[in-house]
Scaffold this active site. Structure first.
Site, PDB file in Angstrom:
ATOM      1  N   ARG A  34       0.823  -1.217   0.000  1.00 17.23           N
ATOM      2  CA  ARG A  34       0.000   0.000   0.000  1.00 17.23           C
ATOM      3  C   ARG A  34       0.858   1.269   0.000  1.00 17.23           C
ATOM      4  NH1 ARG A  34      -4.975  -2.057   3.803  1.00 17.23           N
ATOM      5  NH2 ARG A  34      -6.245  -2.703   2.031  1.00 17.23           N
ATOM      6  N   LYS A 199     -20.149 -15.798   3.472  1.00 14.98           N
ATOM      7  CA  LYS A 199     -21.589 -15.670   3.708  1.00 14.98           C
ATOM      8  C   LYS A 199     -22.368 -15.011   2.573  1.00 14.98           C
ATOM      9  CE  LYS A 199     -20.749 -14.218   8.205  1.00 14.98           C
ATOM     10  NZ  LYS A 199     -21.006 -12.970   8.846  1.00 14.98           N
ATOM     11  N   GLY A 349      -9.815  -7.862  -1.114  1.00 15.43           N
ATOM     12  CA  GLY A 349      -9.947  -8.774   0.021  1.00 15.43           C
ATOM     13  C   GLY A 349      -9.345 -10.139  -0.234  1.00 15.43           C
ATOM     14  N   GLY A 372     -13.933  -3.676   0.522  1.00 18.47           N
ATOM     15  CA  GLY A 372     -15.224  -3.075   0.873  1.00 18.47           C
ATOM     16  C   GLY A 372     -15.661  -2.063  -0.178  1.00 18.47           C
TER      17      GLY A 372
HETATM   18  P1  AMP Z   1     -15.366 -13.322   2.153  1.00 18.50           P
HETATM   19  O1  AMP Z   1     -14.666 -12.378   3.093  1.00 18.50           O
HETATM   20  O2  AMP Z   1     -16.835 -13.331   2.293  1.00 18.50           O
HETATM   21  O3  AMP Z   1     -14.887 -13.181   0.737  1.00 18.50           O
HETATM   22  O4  AMP Z   1     -14.966 -14.770   2.644  1.00 18.50           O
HETATM   23  C1  AMP Z   1     -13.673 -15.285   2.575  1.00 18.50           C
HETATM   24  C2  AMP Z   1     -13.634 -16.505   3.431  1.00 18.50           C
HETATM   25  O5  AMP Z   1     -14.537 -17.467   2.962  1.00 18.50           O
HETATM   26  C3  AMP Z   1     -12.277 -17.176   3.458  1.00 18.50           C
HETATM   27  O6  AMP Z   1     -11.732 -16.996   4.738  1.00 18.50           O
HETATM   28  C4  AMP Z   1     -12.584 -18.626   3.181  1.00 18.50           C
HETATM   29  O7  AMP Z   1     -11.936 -19.515   4.048  1.00 18.50           O
HETATM   30  C5  AMP Z   1     -14.076 -18.707   3.398  1.00 18.50           C
HETATM   31  N1  AMP Z   1     -14.663 -19.836   2.648  1.00 18.50           N
HETATM   32  C6  AMP Z   1     -14.597 -20.084   1.334  1.00 18.50           C
HETATM   33  N2  AMP Z   1     -15.195 -21.237   1.025  1.00 18.50           N
HETATM   34  C7  AMP Z   1     -15.680 -21.755   2.172  1.00 18.50           C
HETATM   35  C8  AMP Z   1     -16.398 -22.944   2.507  1.00 18.50           C
HETATM   36  N3  AMP Z   1     -16.748 -23.827   1.576  1.00 18.50           N
HETATM   37  N4  AMP Z   1     -16.716 -23.137   3.795  1.00 18.50           N
HETATM   38  C9  AMP Z   1     -16.352 -22.249   4.738  1.00 18.50           C
HETATM   39  N5  AMP Z   1     -15.682 -21.094   4.481  1.00 18.50           N
HETATM   40  C10 AMP Z   1     -15.346 -20.856   3.221  1.00 18.50           C
END
Ligand code: AMP
Length: 390
Positions: A34, A199, A349, A372
């Site tokens: 950064r 999620k 991210g 974000g």
């Molecule tokens: P996000 O910040 O929503 O992009 O989520 C990223 C996170 O999703 C990472 O830390 C991954 O480990 C998690 N992730 C991806 N696939 C899975 C899965 N099948 N089950 C649980 N966590 C997951």
């Protein structure tokens, strides 16, 4: 919207809002990406004989004990090394001492002011865009450049507040981000979205906005299981976002052709890298199993879609990429995109971290620095940091 080159900068006191929110361990910077990213704008101002005043946040400051661990002075040292010149550093974020340093500055001097969020200790003045604070910081300079893409979706005193009072422009880093994202305004077809991550709840806005614009949305990661649950499939102990099953049902019913879900996954009984995994068709998942990555059949199907893509935007890894065993789906699709010269925008991210780990970050069309901010852009929201400059 004004860009750096539109400003008359010569011999001016220019305030630049940078994103120096770098990862630190034991007071040491572990990744200076950064800081390197801010150099173009800073050097441009030095070359225009400005007095350069830099502001940035670092971490979160909620209580007294957060101050020391979010001290910005290591950034001043690193920046000094990168610019190959001495840098002034002000421990104070306002007041006579700071003003005296600025009064003593000569052309081409660079000053970094302590973490803007030190002002959060006293009633969240920075993060809630306290009007007095923004006005005060603006009074320290003649012009303002916002180059912190990572906070562009927030209204803080150090971005929106200052921009309200000074002639303002976006810096080279934000310009690059916006130029890349603007490719999605009139996307080359087919426009393919890849969505993963944990999620569904974090991605509702993105799904709602992009489902009307994209030609296909390829879903993976933890969020795929809420969609599969909405199709009444057994998902075992895979990640489930109970509250959003209904939302997924609706999306699947309204856009049955657009949404692609995994046909097979890598399953295990424990959320760990140590246990063996098995590849299973979705129909064969048993109640104690959890899916942690997409399987080979899904990878192949998604590659066939990607092969035809005009442009791709990707947010969120397709598996638990932090575990070696479950990064295959994410890595293989990244590799496929790079090997087939597909134009892809990685939305910040975790997907950028995954691409960086696998060595693809610098090989894709654009890897965003702001997770974000990119998400909110993809949701079609107005970004307060930009609106203030417009
Ligand atoms: P996000 O910040 O929503 O992009 O989520 C990223 C996170 O999703 C990472 O830390 C991954 O480990 C998690 N992730 C991806 N696939 C899975 C899965 N099948 N089950 C649980 N966590 C997951």
């Amino acid at each position: 919207m004004k860009r750096v080159e539109n400003l008359d900068l010569d011999h001016k006191k220019v305030i630049i809002r940078c994103d120096f929110n770098v990862p630190m361990k034991d007071g040491k910077i572990t990744d200076n990406t950064r800081i390197v990213g801010a150099l173009d704008t800073i050097n441009y101002c030095i070359n225009h004989n400005c007095k350069v005043i830099l502001l940035s946040h670092l971490g979160r400051v909620k209580e007294e004990s957060d101050l020391a661990k979010n001290d910005l002075s290591p950034v001043a040292k690193e920046l000094s090394k990168l610019l190959k010149k001495d840098i002034l550093f002000s421990e104070k974020t306002r007041g006579e001492e700071l003003e005296a340093v600025i009064d003593s500055m000569e052309d081409q001097d660079v000053l970094l002011i302590q973490n803007t969020r030190y002002e959060d200790l006293d009633g969240k003045k920075e993060s809630s865009n306290d009007p007095e604070l923004g006005k005060y910081w603006a009074s320290l300079g003649d012009v303002f450049i916002n180059d912190a893409f990572g906070t562009i979706h927030r209204a803080h005193a150090s971005n929106v507040g200052i921009a309200t009072h000074l002639e303002s422009a976006i810096g080279f880093l934000i310009e690059k981000e916006l130029d890349a994202l603007s490719e999605l305004d009139n996307p080359e077809r087919p426009f393919i979205v890849i969505l993963g991550g944990a999620k569904v709840s974090d991605k509702i806005g993105v799904i709602e906005n992009l489902v009307t614009k994209a030609d296909k949305i390829l879903i993976g990661g933890g969020m795929a299981f809420t969609f599969l649950k909405a199709q009444k499939k057994e998902i075992g102990r895979s990640l489930l976002d109970e509250e959003n099953i209904e939302f997924c049902e609706k999306i699947l019913a309204n856009y049955p052709e657009k949404i692609l879900l995994p046909k097979d996954v890598a399953v295990t009984n424990e959320y760990t890298n140590d246990e063996d995994y098995r590849i299973k068709k979705i129909e064969d998942i048993t109640p104690l199993e959890m899916g942690l990555d997409i399987g080979p059949e899904t990878i192949q199907e998604y590659e066939e879609v990607i092969q035809k893509a005009g442009i791709i935007v990707w947010n969120g890894p397709l598996g638990v990429y932090e575990f070696d065993k479950y990064k295959k789906g994410t890595d293989e699709l990244l590799e496929f995109i790079v090997n087939n010269n597909k134009k892809a925008i990685l939305g910040g991210g975790d997907i950028v971290a995954a691409a960086s780990q696998a060595g693809y970050k610098d090989k894709v069309f654009h890897a965003s620095t702001g997770g974000g901010a990119t998400l909110e852009y993809l949701e079609g929201k107005k970004l307060p940091g930009l609106e203030a400059i417009k």
